[in-house]
Design an enzyme around this catalytic site. Structure first.
Site, short mmCIF file in Angstrom:
data_model
loop_
_atom_site.label_atom_id
_atom_site.label_comp_id
_atom_site.label_asym_id
_atom_site.label_seq_id
_atom_site.Cartn_x
_atom_site.Cartn_y
_atom_site.Cartn_z
N CYS A 159 32.83 30.09 -36.98
CA CYS A 159 31.95 29.99 -35.23
C CYS A 159 32.86 30.32 -34.65
CB CYS A 159 30.94 29.38 -34.98
SG CYS A 159 29.65 30.06 -33.93
N GLN A 283 26.51 18.18 -21.71
CA GLN A 283 27.14 20.36 -20.96
C GLN A 283 27.43 20.62 -22.21
OE1 GLN A 283 25.37 21.95 -19.65
NE2 GLN A 283 24.77 20.95 -17.41
N GLU A 333 15.32 8.99 -15.77
CA GLU A 333 15.47 10.06 -16.45
C GLU A 333 14.72 10.22 -17.60
OE1 GLU A 333 15.83 12.97 -19.71
OE2 GLU A 333 17.69 12.67 -18.05
N ASP A 378 19.34 18.02 -11.53
CA ASP A 378 19.43 19.40 -12.78
C ASP A 378 18.76 18.59 -13.68
OD1 ASP A 378 21.05 20.47 -14.84
OD2 ASP A 378 22.09 18.44 -14.90
N CYS A 405 19.66 25.72 -14.56
CA CYS A 405 20.40 26.64 -16.27
C CYS A 405 19.55 27.47 -15.72
CB CYS A 405 20.21 25.87 -17.23
SG CYS A 405 18.56 25.55 -17.89
#
Length: 448
Positions: A159, A283, A333, A378, A405
């Site tokens: 890939c 990420q 979180e 985030d 994002c």
């Protein structure tokens, strides 16, 4: 215009999913695999209420931004959508779309920005790949990404967007699975053992983890095969088995067992060492994420006196590098395993001014009575819960840094935070974390 008819159109725009946009007699038509400047003949596949969907029949005139794809299955694989677009033009499009979305949805004007950040390469950048496993009609094991809008696997032996050091695994692991006689999970019958092959690499350390996601926690012969893999691949530091017996599209189950080696790899990020496990969110473009961290540090100009809160902190990806420059850092979180890893990573780097809370941000944030100078957001693609935004407006930290994002939900949330004039949008930095796809990351800075 009817379904099945042919139309000749010019592509004048790209939508948020990366498809080209053209018009015929006032009707908007979305066509994948196109770019602004293409003139094409397209066949109409579907007629919707506000638009039609088409497929290229012939390119009548190529756009100056069209290139020959550097992936041999680019026309089939659903993993990437923009292999046919020049890299520099991809970046220009993404920067433009972020700013225009903030203007259109957020109502902002005169946005201060800089050229889009990029990593070191537009190919070979992904530090993680999770491939569904399948079986051909002749019984051969397959792995790769799904064809677009389907669950049919495009079989891959390499890939071009994943780290090149992961490519040797694809063909060889398939052969090993075939030789072991392990069965492949069938989504329709829910029978079979192996569901996915997951590979993760430390871009700085080159350490690799191999994980099989399976419905069978007692995979026959896995210990022997894991030892063979560790001997064969010098950079492989661990083989793990993730147990996921549920009838779901979620890839990872709740249990991960170490078969050989260790359950984590080491990565260097922001000058710190991180331990990353197979299911850890991190990420996928390490270099671009580091560049974004650099912009955050530059814009905040921390002097060691600030108290910082990192909502949606994950394993401390941003929390821990920033903790070195503030008086105190706190992370929130929802995933307990991520918080455990964040604490481990803090200890690993000798950082003792960072603390972490497990729970949803909308639940934990109102319970924290302390005053913070800076809040880092985030969130996932859906953006922030309204409770989070209301709590921030009540707490009034002097600065908010919003990493996103999804430009549309970013614009929505920034509009809400700025609507009464309490906050001002001072700077927006787009970043290309996902070359060859239409996805774009960005960070927005707010101040009172």
């Amino acid at each position: 215009m009817q379904q099945g008819s042919l139309v000749e159109i010019e592509i004048t725009d790209l939508n948020h999913t990366g498809e080209g946009v053209g018009r015929s007699n006032g009707q908007v038509i979305f066509v994948p695999d196109t770019v602004i400047g293409d003139r094409i003949s397209a066949r109409i596949l579907h007629l919707k209420r506000h638009h039609a969907e088409g497929k290229i029949q012939k390119i009548l005139k190529e756009s100056p931004y069209r290139i020959r794809p550097r992936c041999i299955v680019a026309d089939k694989c659903g993993g990437c959508q923009w292999h046919h677009i020049d890299d520099n033009y991809q970046s220009q499009i993404k920067h433009y779309q972020v700013i225009e979305t903030l203007k259109r949805i957020g109502g902002f004007s005169d946005i201060e920005t800089s050229p889009i950040l990029t990593g070191t390469s537009s190919l070979g950048y992904r530090n993680k790949a999770t491939y569904p496993l399948g079986q051909s009609t002749t019984g051969n094991i397959q792995t790769g990404y799904y064809r677009r809008q389907s669950h049919h696997i495009v079989n891959l032996n390499q890939c071009p967007v994943q780290d090149p050091d992961l490519n040797p695994f694809l063909a060889e692991i398939k052969q090993d699975i075939q030789g072991r006689g392990w069965t492949i999970y069938n989504e329709t019958t829910h029978q079979g053992q192996l569901r996915h092959l997951a590979l993760r690499i430390g871009r700085k350390t080159k350490e690799i983890l191999l994980t099989l996601i399976t419905t069978d926690s007692q995979l026959s012969g896995i210990e022997e095969q894991a030892d063979i893999w560790l001997q064969r691949y010098p950079n492989l530091v661990g083989v793990t088995l993730n147990y996921n017996p549920t009838k779901t599209n979620v890839i990872f189950g709740k249990e991960t067992h170490t078969i050989a080696g260790r359950p984590y790899l080491r990565e260097i990020f922001g000058g710190l060492t991180f331990h990353l496990r197979p299911e850890t969110f991190f990420q996928v473009n390490t270099e671009a994420a580091e560049a974004l961290l650099g912009v955050i540090l530059e814009k905040l100009a921390l002097d060691g006196s600030q108290r910082l809160l990192d909502a949606y902190c994950g394993v401390g990806t941003f929390t821990l590098p920033l903790a070195q420059h503030v008086f105190e850092a706190v992370g929130i979180e929802v995933q307990e395993t991520a918080i455990q890893q964040a604490k481990e990573n803090a200890k690993l780097n000798g950082i003792d001014n960072a603390s972490f809370f497990t729970g949803t941000v909308e639940t934990i944030l109102p319970q924290i009575q302390d005053q913070f100078d800076i809040v880092i957001l985030d969130p996932p693609r859906k953006g922030c819960d309204r409770t989070v935004l209301d709590t921030l407006l009540s707490l009034q930290p002097s600065r908010i840094v919003y990493v996103s994002c999804q430009a549309a939900t970013l614009a929505r949330d920034l509009k809400y935070l700025c609507q009464e004039g309490k906050y001002q949008l001072t700077f927006v930095q787009p970043a290309d974390f996902f070359p060859q796809t239409p996805h774009v990351e960005c960070v927005a800075f707010l101040k009172i």
